[in-house]
Design a protein around this motif. Structure first.
Motif, PDB file in Angstrom:
ATOM      1  N   VAL A 224       0.850  -1.205   0.000  1.00  0.00           N
ATOM      2  CA  VAL A 224       0.000   0.000   0.000  1.00  0.00           C
ATOM      3  C   VAL A 224       0.882   1.251   0.000  1.00  0.00           C
ATOM      4  N   ALA A 225       1.921   1.237   0.833  1.00  0.00           N
ATOM      5  CA  ALA A 225       2.847   2.388   0.901  1.00  0.00           C
ATOM      6  C   ALA A 225       3.548   2.581  -0.435  1.00  0.00           C
TER       7      ALA A 225
ATOM      8  N   SER B  84       1.192   4.017  -2.972  1.00  0.00           N
ATOM      9  CA  SER B  84       0.923   5.423  -2.622  1.00  0.00           C
ATOM     10  C   SER B  84       2.076   6.304  -3.107  1.00  0.00           C
ATOM     11  N   ALA B  85       3.289   5.807  -2.927  1.00  0.00           N
ATOM     12  CA  ALA B  85       4.477   6.552  -3.375  1.00  0.00           C
ATOM     13  C   ALA B  85       4.460   6.700  -4.895  1.00  0.00           C
TER      14      ALA B  85
ATOM     15  N   ALA C 294       1.891   9.238  -5.839  1.00  0.00           N
ATOM     16  CA  ALA C 294       2.360  10.590  -5.498  1.00  0.00           C
ATOM     17  C   ALA C 294       3.364  11.074  -6.534  1.00  0.00           C
ATOM     18  N   LEU C 295       4.273  10.188  -6.953  1.00  0.00           N
ATOM     19  CA  LEU C 295       5.268  10.555  -7.968  1.00  0.00           C
ATOM     20  C   LEU C 295       4.591  10.873  -9.301  1.00  0.00           C
TER      21      LEU C 295
ATOM     22  N   VAL D 140       1.522  11.910  -9.810  1.00  0.00           N
ATOM     23  CA  VAL D 140       0.783  13.176  -9.709  1.00  0.00           C
ATOM     24  C   VAL D 140       1.745  14.360  -9.708  1.00  0.00           C
TER      25      VAL D 140
ATOM     26  N   ALA E 254       0.686   4.060   6.457  1.00  0.00           N
ATOM     27  CA  ALA E 254       1.407   3.532   5.292  1.00  0.00           C
ATOM     28  C   ALA E 254       1.250   4.459   4.084  1.00  0.00           C
ATOM     29  N   VAL E 255       0.017   4.902   3.831  1.00  0.00           N
ATOM     30  CA  VAL E 255      -0.227   5.793   2.687  1.00  0.00           C
ATOM     31  C   VAL E 255       0.544   7.102   2.875  1.00  0.00           C
TER      32      VAL E 255
ATOM     33  N   GLY F 259       4.244   6.577   2.376  1.00  0.00           N
ATOM     34  CA  GLY F 259       4.552   6.430   0.949  1.00  0.00           C
ATOM     35  C   GLY F 259       4.590   7.776   0.244  1.00  0.00           C
ATOM     36  N   VAL F 260       3.583   8.607   0.492  1.00  0.00           N
ATOM     37  CA  VAL F 260       3.495   9.913  -0.181  1.00  0.00           C
ATOM     38  C   VAL F 260       4.641  10.821   0.287  1.00  0.00           C
TER      39      VAL F 260
ATOM     40  N   ALA G 299       7.937   9.651  -1.184  1.00  0.00           N
ATOM     41  CA  ALA G 299       8.074   9.938  -2.614  1.00  0.00           C
ATOM     42  C   ALA G 299       8.404  11.410  -2.869  1.00  0.00           C
ATOM     43  N   LEU G 300       7.957  12.287  -1.975  1.00  0.00           N
ATOM     44  CA  LEU G 300       8.160  13.729  -2.183  1.00  0.00           C
ATOM     45  C   LEU G 300       9.464  14.248  -1.564  1.00  0.00           C
TER      46      LEU G 300
ATOM     47  N   LEU H 265      -2.980  16.527  -4.300  1.00  0.00           N
ATOM     48  CA  LEU H 265      -2.273  15.395  -3.687  1.00  0.00           C
ATOM     49  C   LEU H 265      -2.167  15.586  -2.173  1.00  0.00           C
TER      50      LEU H 265
END
Lengths: 60, 134
Positions: free
Chosen positions: A18-19, A22-23, A26-27, A29, B16-17, B20-21, B24-25, B99
């Motif tokens: 899930v993580a 999500s990553a 996000a990338l 977007v 977790a979400v 992840g976000v 990634a940023l 986002l």
């Protein structure tokens, strides 16, 4: 026989998946926003060049 | 699956979400400003620790309280970032984007699940008052 139900939370591997997704989302977007920004900037910076080339072509 | 277990899973998935976000940023924020990037690294690390901790020890109320505190911190930080700017890490206010709003909505759901689970744990841990026949 006596059985006891042990409650366990969601498996760690599934949570990691899930993580990960999500990553990725996000990338996708954030890169989409960047690409749109670059395309917009490139389009606007190319404008005068096109006009200049067109004028040069007409003059020759 | 009981309602309490479902709430526990919601807290873990929200962490977790968000991890992840935020993870990634990190590169984008490090390029922009090293302090903001390090803030994102810290948030990702905290959330990852909470995911593992809550999965291994779901009965630990301290971890649940920590998850609620981290969600509050992230939500307040974003509110500051889009209004006045975040002190030291990101002094200039940033524009609102989809986002971030989506991630904050998921964190808010995680916060609600964590706080309701905490209330439930406190209610079951406290001794119940004796009922007297009238």
């Amino acid at each position: 026989m006596k059985t006891t139900r042990v409650s366990r939370p969601i498996p760690l591997a599934l949570t990691a998946l899930v993580a990960f997704f999500s990553a990725l989302a996000a990338l996708a977007v954030s890169n989409g926003h960047d690409a749109h920004g670059h395309a917009y900037a490139a389009h606007h910076s190319r404008g005068p060049e096109v006009v200049a080339t067109g004028t040069a072509a007409q003059a020759s | 699956v009981t309602l309490a277990e479902l709430r526990g899973d919601i807290v873990i998935l929200s962490c977790a979400v968000s991890a992840g976000v935020h993870g990634a940023l990190v590169p984008d924020h490090l390029e922009e400003d090293i302090a903001a990037g390090l803030g994102f690294v810290g948030a990702t690390a905290l959330l990852a620790v909470l995911v593992v901790g809550l999965t291994v020890r779901p009965e630990n109320a301290l971890l649940l309280a920590a998850a609620a505190a981290v969600f509050v911190g992230l939500l307040v930080s974003y509110l500051l970032a889009i209004t006045t700017g975040f002190p030291i890490l990101h002094p200039e206010p940033e524009p609102v984007d989809g986002l971030a709003l989506g991630t904050k909505a998921i964190e808010a759901v995680g916060l609600l699940a964590a706080s309701s689970l905490l209330r439930l744990r406190v209610a079951t841990a406290l001794p119940q008052p004796k009922r007297t026949m009238t």
